[in-house]
Design an enzyme around this catalytic site. Sequence first.
Site, PDB file in Angstrom:
ATOM      1  CG  ASP A   3      -0.287  -0.042   2.548  1.00  0.00           C
ATOM      2  OD1 ASP A   3       0.950  -0.210   2.612  1.00  0.00           O
ATOM      3  OD2 ASP A   3      -0.998   0.071   3.568  1.00  0.00           O
ATOM      4  CD  GLU A   4       5.547   1.333   3.173  1.00  0.00           C
ATOM      5  OE1 GLU A   4       6.458   2.136   2.915  1.00  0.00           O
ATOM      6  OE2 GLU A   4       5.670   0.376   3.957  1.00  0.00           O
TER       7      GLU A   4
ATOM      8  CE1 TYR B 130       9.621  -2.221  -0.091  1.00  0.00           C
ATOM      9  CE2 TYR B 130       8.167  -0.810   1.198  1.00  0.00           C
ATOM     10  CZ  TYR B 130       8.422  -2.013   0.570  1.00  0.00           C
ATOM     11  OH  TYR B 130       7.473  -3.004   0.587  1.00  0.00           O
TER      12      TYR B 130
END
Length: 310
Positions: free
Chosen positions: A123-124, A146
Site C-alpha cells: 500500500d505504500e 523503498y
Amino acid sequence: MDVLVTGGAGFIGSNFVRYLLDNSDDSVVTLDALTYAGSRDNLAGYLDHPNHRFVEGDIRDRELVDDLVADADVIVNFAAESHVDRSIGGAEPFVSTNVQGTQTLLDAALDADIDRFLQISTDEVYGEIHDGKFTEDDPLAPRNPYSATKAGADLLVRSYRETHDLPTLITRTCNNFGPRQHPEKLIPKFIQRAANGETLPVYGDGSNVREWIYVEDNCAALDVVLREGDIGEVYNIGSGVELSNLETTEKILEAVGGSEDQIEFVEDRAGHDQRYAIDATKTKALGWEPEWSFEDGLEACVDYYLGDDE
C-alpha cells in the site's frame, strides 16, 4: 499447479509457502537469495515436504530463473528489499532487486509462456492519505526509495501486460504482522524490547497511522487472487484495522506486561507517511474476508517471539 515462489524464505513469502503446502496439492519451488531478511529456518518443517523444493539463488540470475520458470505454471514474486529506513540510507540494492529483479522474472515469464504472474506489492506505493481509503484506481505517489522501487516494479509489471499480453496480477497489501517477521520490524522489535524492559522508540509524536493485517489472512487473500483474480487487475488487501503507532505500541506493552514509561519519542523519520488506508472491496468480492483480530494476532506474536510457540 506448479508454483514458483520467489523470496519465499522471507517473512510473508515463507508464510505463503507454508499456506500453499498446508491447503493445496500444489507443487512449490521456493527461490530465495537468503539475504539478511531471509532464512531457511522460516521454512522449518517444510524444507523436506514432498511437494516442495528449495533453491538458493537470486532473481537477477537469468539463467537460474529461466531453468525454474520453465517448470512453473505460475510465479508469485515476493522477492524484494523491504525496509524503509535502509532504503533511505542507500537505495541501490532496492533498485537492483525490486526493479531489475522483477524485470528478469518478467522476461523469463514471457519466454516461458506462464499462466499467471502475481506481483506482491504494498500500500505504500500510493503514498499517504489523510481521509478516506485508497482504491486500486488511485495514482501512485511513493514518498521514500523503498516504495518508489515497488511502484516502479508495479508499473513495469503493468507494462508487460499492456505490451506483451503477459497474464499479470498485482496485490497491494497493508502492514503485515505475524510469526517469522524480521526483528527489525516494529511489532517483533517492540515485543522483544518491551519484554526485556528496554525503551520503545516511537517516531515523532506517534500519530502516524498504519493498517494492520495478520499474515495468515494476507496469505489467504493472495491465494484467492492467484486462483480467482482477473488477469491484468490490481487487488488491495487490507483488514480495516487502523492504529496509530502510539496505539500499536501501547497494545504491545499491554500484551507483554510492560510499562508505558518504556515509550520513548524520537526524531521523526524523513518522508514518514502520515497515514495508510486501503479499500479491499475488490478482493473481498472474490470471496475473501480477514478472520484474525489485531488482538488475537498480537497474542500469537507474543507467544511466538517470546518462545512459547515455536
